[in-house]
Enzyme design. Structure first.
Site, mmCIF file in Angstrom:
data_model
loop_
_atom_site.group_PDB
_atom_site.id
_atom_site.type_symbol
_atom_site.label_atom_id
_atom_site.label_comp_id
_atom_site.label_asym_id
_atom_site.label_seq_id
_atom_site.Cartn_x
_atom_site.Cartn_y
_atom_site.Cartn_z
ATOM 1 N N GLY A 164 -24.991 -28.984 -59.901
ATOM 2 C CA GLY A 164 -25.159 -27.762 -60.680
ATOM 3 C C GLY A 164 -23.915 -26.892 -60.713
ATOM 4 O O GLY A 164 -23.999 -25.688 -60.903
ATOM 5 N N LEU A 182 -8.667 -31.229 -65.116
ATOM 6 C CA LEU A 182 -8.353 -31.560 -66.512
ATOM 7 C C LEU A 182 -8.497 -30.286 -67.341
ATOM 8 O O LEU A 182 -9.442 -29.523 -67.173
ATOM 9 C CB LEU A 182 -9.288 -32.659 -67.012
ATOM 10 N N HIS A 192 -17.070 -33.610 -72.275
ATOM 11 C CA HIS A 192 -18.018 -34.272 -71.379
ATOM 12 C C HIS A 192 -18.710 -35.355 -72.200
ATOM 13 O O HIS A 192 -19.426 -35.055 -73.141
ATOM 14 C CB HIS A 192 -19.031 -33.254 -70.840
ATOM 15 N N HIS A 196 -21.234 -24.776 -66.361
ATOM 16 C CA HIS A 196 -21.496 -26.201 -66.109
ATOM 17 C C HIS A 196 -22.911 -26.621 -66.467
ATOM 18 O O HIS A 196 -23.362 -27.691 -66.087
ATOM 19 C CB HIS A 196 -21.189 -26.572 -64.657
ATOM 20 N N ARG A 247 -31.401 -41.009 -62.920
ATOM 21 C CA ARG A 247 -32.713 -40.543 -63.395
ATOM 22 C C ARG A 247 -32.661 -40.358 -64.905
ATOM 23 O O ARG A 247 -31.608 -40.474 -65.513
ATOM 24 C CB ARG A 247 -33.006 -39.189 -62.750
HETATM 25 P P1 ADP Z 1 -22.145 -31.047 -60.674
HETATM 26 O O1 ADP Z 1 -22.847 -32.171 -59.986
HETATM 27 O O2 ADP Z 1 -22.032 -29.833 -59.815
HETATM 28 O O3 ADP Z 1 -22.672 -30.763 -62.040
HETATM 29 P P2 ADP Z 1 -19.862 -32.514 -61.777
HETATM 30 O O4 ADP Z 1 -18.926 -33.333 -60.977
HETATM 31 O O5 ADP Z 1 -20.817 -33.221 -62.661
HETATM 32 O O6 ADP Z 1 -20.614 -31.510 -60.793
HETATM 33 O O7 ADP Z 1 -19.033 -31.505 -62.647
HETATM 34 C C1 ADP Z 1 -19.660 -30.501 -63.395
HETATM 35 C C2 ADP Z 1 -18.736 -29.984 -64.458
HETATM 36 O O8 ADP Z 1 -17.530 -29.473 -63.860
HETATM 37 C C3 ADP Z 1 -18.263 -31.021 -65.449
HETATM 38 O O9 ADP Z 1 -19.197 -31.221 -66.491
HETATM 39 C C4 ADP Z 1 -16.998 -30.370 -65.943
HETATM 40 O O10 ADP Z 1 -17.358 -29.315 -66.828
HETATM 41 C C5 ADP Z 1 -16.417 -29.743 -64.693
HETATM 42 N N1 ADP Z 1 -15.473 -30.633 -63.972
HETATM 43 C C6 ADP Z 1 -15.793 -31.536 -62.995
HETATM 44 N N2 ADP Z 1 -14.679 -32.202 -62.576
HETATM 45 C C7 ADP Z 1 -13.641 -31.721 -63.287
HETATM 46 C C8 ADP Z 1 -12.213 -31.998 -63.331
HETATM 47 N N3 ADP Z 1 -11.635 -32.906 -62.536
HETATM 48 N N4 ADP Z 1 -11.454 -31.293 -64.219
HETATM 49 C C9 ADP Z 1 -12.014 -30.362 -65.037
HETATM 50 N N5 ADP Z 1 -13.334 -30.048 -65.040
HETATM 51 C C10 ADP Z 1 -14.147 -30.710 -64.198
#
Ligand code: ADP
Length: 447
Positions: free
Chosen positions: A163, A202, A207, A234, A290
């Site tokens: 999250g 990045l 996404h 997010h 899931r």
């Molecule tokens: P969570 O499980 O908390 O949702 P994620 O790893 O899926 O964490 O990352 C959530 C969001 O954070 C991603 O959809 C993106 O928007 C941002 N994010 C994650 N990793 C990166 C990265 N290396 N560079 C830029 N944004 C990132």
């Protein structure tokens, strides 16, 4: 095939599972908290069992009560939906120990993908591209060196994260120790685990995620991609299939890599591999083991009922199709209609006074609300999902515009006015947006 399935969830996703079961001739058992006695999922299921008081920890997350509900009703399998217990490996273990079937992957795979460092290492070994970073846990002592190696800006992420919590950016070396300590603190508070790792941050990614299905006979297929770049804090608010940024060749390529990897892993069930996509490259961020909120856009362009396939797979049936049978037709967009202020996203629970759903060709509205329904304040604010499908993206946007104008959810605040604006924005119409677009847009409106 199963005779009776218990749905360990509520709201629109409980209805979604009940609908698939009805079409398959399977009886359904709903569970509910005392706050949800009047909920639509309770009305539509064949049977229902009250599992506890309003707080989710004592009802929808109450494993002993849920197992007891299965025993009382004779349900043979449990569909967890999304959220709640859907990615809880212990729950999947317990279900197995009781001789019941968890409709989802093995507990081992849930556990593996639930830990971000293990997940990243595993998929990297399977040939899936990942974000450059500290391959594994990063200590305060090593952090500066690792950050110099990958280059600023860097992102500190909690290995137990979810999250968007426990995530902090360090733009330069001067921000690093602050980012580390806040990320650790947040992670400790939210997940009881302050282990963090580091990734290159990045700057303008999209996404993009790939939906897969894998049966117990060694068949794995992908159902193409979803673009979920429009996010706030997010959290996804608008999802598309396919991505305005990918062409058919890129889709086949990444789909092929993912399919091969999950076959090697021996994965079972539905799953989503999430990537960031920048300058033509994919970078793995996480795998969701899931069903996802946004699965209907994939159903729209493939004609495949993902929940039905999950149930068939759990019952040991083989997938009824192979990769080349899957054709992608047209374009689909989903808008999450939340019971929230459209611009501040402050929750707005209350009574639905007027309710009218849009209809017509290519329009689907998945929801558990009805006129006179009181949205309880205890759970998440998703009130419905509007999904539109059309021959191409342009027609899809026009259809979405008219469907949003027909939709009426009165008595509470919803995100409908936000989508009515978004669907008319040039960047959205052109498909030109990254994961930061929506927050910048809201800031430009003064929020
Ligand atoms: P969570 O499980 O908390 O949702 P994620 O790893 O899926 O964490 O990352 C959530 C969001 O954070 C991603 O959809 C993106 O928007 C941002 N994010 C994650 N990793 C990166 C990265 N290396 N560079 C830029 N944004 C990132």
């Amino acid at each position: 095939m199963f005779d009776k399935i218990l749905i360990a969830n509520r709201g629109e996703i409980a209805l979604r599972v009940i609908r698939a079961c009805k079409e398959m001739g399977i009886s359904t058992v709903a569970i509910h908290s005392t706050a949800d006695s009047d909920a639509m999922h309770v009305r539509l299921a064949d049977e229902s069992v009250c599992v506890g008081p309003p707080a989710a920890a004592q009802s929808y997350l109450n494993i002993p009560a849920i197992i007891a509900a299965c025993e009382i009703t004779g349900a043979e399998a449990i569909h967890p939906g999304y959220g709640f217990l859907s990615e809880n490996a212990k729950f999947a273990d317990i279900i197995k120990e009781h001789g019941l079937t968890f409709i989802g992957p093995t507990p081992e795979h849930i556990r593996m993908m639930g830990d971000k460092i293990t997940a990243k290492q595993t998929v990297k070994e399977l040939g899936i591209p990942t974000v450059p970073g500290s391959d594994g846990e990063v200590s305060d002592a090593d952090a500066a060196r690792v950050a110099e190696e990958i280059g600023y800006p860097v992102l500190i992420k909690a290995t137990a994260g979810g999250g968007g919590r426990g995530m902090k950016v360090a733009q330069t070396a001067a921000d690093l120790s602050m980012a580390l300590s806040t990320a650790r603190h947040e992670a400790k508070t939210a997940f009881g685990n302050d282990t963090v790792y580091m990734e290159k941050y990045l700057q303008k990614p999209r996404h993009i995620e790939i939906q897969i299905l894998a049966d117990s006979h060694g068949h794995v297929v992908h159902l193409g991609e979803r673009d979920c770049s429009l996010q706030r804090r997010h959290q996804k608010v608008w999802e598309e299939a396919g991505s305005p940024a990918l062409n058919a060749q890129e889709r086949d390529e990444i789909g092929g890599i993912v399919t091969k990897a999950l076959k090697k892993l021996g994965y079972l069930g539905a799953g989503t591999i999430e990537f960031l996509y920048e300058d033509g490259r994919f970078y793995f961020i996480e795998m969701n083991t899931r069903l996802q909120v946004e699965h209907p856009v994939t159903e729209a362009i493939t004609g495949i009922d993902i929940v039905r396939e999950q149930i068939r797979i759990a019952a040991g049936a083989p997938l009824g199709f192979i990769q080349k049978d899957i054709v992608f037709e047209g374009h689909a967009i989903e808008c999450r209609i939340n019971a929230e202020n459209p611009f501040t996203f402050r929750p707005s629970p209350g009574t639905i006074e007027q309710f009218h759903t849009p209809g017509g060709l290519g329009v689907r509205f998945d929801s558990a609300i009805y006129s006179g329904y009181k949205i309880p304040p205890y759970y998440d604010s998703l009130a419905g999902k509007l999904i539109v499908h059309a021959k191409n993206r342009n027609e899809c946007l026009l259809r979405l515009r008219r469907a949003l104008d027909e939709l009426v959810v009165g008595g509470i605040e919803t995100t409908i006015p936000l989508f009515q604006k978004l669907v008319r924005e040039p960047d959205i119409i052109n498909g030109d947006y990254s994961i930061h677009w929506l927050e910048k847009y809201l800031a430009s409106l003064g929020y």
